[in-house]
Design an enzyme around this catalytic site. Sequence first.
Site, PDB file in Angstrom:
ATOM      1  N   ASP A   1       3.614   2.362   0.552  1.00 37.46           N
ATOM      2  CA  ASP A   1       2.359   2.447   1.317  1.00 37.46           C
ATOM      3  C   ASP A   1       2.589   3.068   2.695  1.00 37.46           C
ATOM      4  O   ASP A   1       1.632   3.442   3.374  1.00 37.46           O
ATOM      5  CB  ASP A   1       1.781   1.035   1.532  1.00 37.46           C
ATOM      6  CG  ASP A   1       0.589   0.749   0.639  1.00 37.46           C
ATOM      7  OD1 ASP A   1      -0.092   1.709   0.230  1.00 37.46           O
ATOM      8  OD2 ASP A   1       0.332  -0.446   0.371  1.00 37.46           O
TER       9      ASP A   1
ATOM     10  N   GLN B   1      -1.558  -5.350  -1.533  1.00 40.13           N
ATOM     11  CA  GLN B   1      -2.913  -4.852  -1.286  1.00 40.13           C
ATOM     12  C   GLN B   1      -3.539  -5.589  -0.105  1.00 40.13           C
ATOM     13  O   GLN B   1      -3.496  -6.812  -0.027  1.00 40.13           O
ATOM     14  CB  GLN B   1      -3.771  -5.014  -2.557  1.00 40.13           C
ATOM     15  CG  GLN B   1      -5.135  -4.360  -2.473  1.00 40.13           C
ATOM     16  CD  GLN B   1      -5.082  -2.835  -2.372  1.00 40.13           C
ATOM     17  OE1 GLN B   1      -4.156  -2.190  -2.875  1.00 40.13           O
ATOM     18  NE2 GLN B   1      -6.060  -2.244  -1.723  1.00 40.13           N
TER      19      GLN B   1
ATOM     20  N   LYS C   1      -4.790   1.916  -9.352  1.00 41.59           N
ATOM     21  CA  LYS C   1      -3.374   2.255  -9.146  1.00 41.59           C
ATOM     22  C   LYS C   1      -2.568   2.003 -10.428  1.00 41.59           C
ATOM     23  O   LYS C   1      -1.732   2.819 -10.822  1.00 41.59           O
ATOM     24  CB  LYS C   1      -2.804   1.457  -7.961  1.00 41.59           C
ATOM     25  CG  LYS C   1      -3.397   1.908  -6.623  1.00 41.59           C
ATOM     26  CD  LYS C   1      -3.099   0.958  -5.464  1.00 41.59           C
ATOM     27  CE  LYS C   1      -3.878   1.396  -4.216  1.00 41.59           C
ATOM     28  NZ  LYS C   1      -3.696   0.512  -3.047  1.00 41.59           N
TER      29      LYS C   1
HETATM   30  N1  GUN Z   1      -6.345  -1.539   1.547  1.00 44.66           N
HETATM   31  C1  GUN Z   1      -7.071  -0.422   1.783  1.00 44.66           C
HETATM   32  N2  GUN Z   1      -6.323   0.686   1.601  1.00 44.66           N
HETATM   33  C2  GUN Z   1      -5.091   0.266   1.247  1.00 44.66           C
HETATM   34  C3  GUN Z   1      -3.880   0.944   0.919  1.00 44.66           C
HETATM   35  O1  GUN Z   1      -3.769   2.176   0.950  1.00 44.66           O
HETATM   36  N3  GUN Z   1      -2.834   0.137   0.587  1.00 44.66           N
HETATM   37  C4  GUN Z   1      -2.919  -1.212   0.570  1.00 44.66           C
HETATM   38  N4  GUN Z   1      -1.814  -1.905   0.259  1.00 44.66           N
HETATM   39  N5  GUN Z   1      -4.013  -1.873   0.880  1.00 44.66           N
HETATM   40  C5  GUN Z   1      -5.104  -1.129   1.211  1.00 44.66           C
END
Ligand code: GUN
Length: 295
Positions: free
Chosen positions: A121, A98, A54
């Site tokens: 998100d 995350q 990211k």
């Molecule tokens: N863990 C697995 N996929 C995601 C996601 O799209 N965002 C976040 N914050 N954590 C994750």
Amino acid sequence: MAYQLLDGRAVAAQMNAEMADQVARLCAQGKRPPHLAAILVGHNAPSEAYVDAKVRACEKIGFLSTLIRYEDDVPQRQLLDKINELNHDSTIDGFIVQLPLPPHFSTDKVIEAIDYRKDVDGFHPVNVGRLALGLPCFRSATPAGILELLRRYRIPTQGKHCVVLGRSNIVGKPIANLMLQKDYPGDCSVTVCHSRSQNLHEICLSADILIVSLGVPNFVRHDMVKQGAVVIDVGITRLPNPDRPNGFQLTGDVLFDDVATHCSFITPVPGGVGPMTIASLMNNTLLARTKAVYP
Ligand code: GUN
């Protein structure tokens, strides 16, 4: 049967180029580029890799990024204080925490602490509720990425039977909702199946569009897929492989070589849904910067 690959890497690269153009235009107007912050707790290897991807995506497109790291044992209070600080920081357009978090956290409490207007998100109950109602919102990145892939390959969806395997808050529930909505892509009859579902093979065999998000490597085989179906594989499990430099290989929920010849379209793993998820998070961050969702 000849199948066509849904090339998430290529489509994500195209989206990234479009976003980079928009950032250049913002900057030419003397405006600040979009700024994404990510909070990472602990050292879960896949989470480290996702957050790294990211941050790299931000750099590539010309976004600003800030990575905030904590050890596993950080108190929940400290994380909530940081979220409150980011909520009020006008230089940050959007941020993510995350997941998964270590067991001493209440994930629900943490997500609810995020200002929904910065929840790129799309996990906050306000965004989830607005998505279910078909209102403007931040859409969870993986479902948004799947829709964009269907859209850019012009895959017909109206009136089709879409079967979703998996009922997670992040993928299964939101993609089922989106595929149901009176829109393109969407307008499907939707069936959601999970680990307790009966007649799974039969239901999958009736799918025109099969979206698999179980986290069970190679679960879907050719005897579950109708000739000509569109198959979207969301699974990305790390299976040990000593022949690989990093010691593992990313494996989808669909046994690709067995299933592909039954499909009209299929996503590879890696290079399918994964890059689309990251590009969609970037798109949400751009929408946050331009206040396109919540003016
Ligand atoms: N863990 C697995 N996929 C995601 C996601 O799209 N965002 C976040 N914050 N954590 C994750």
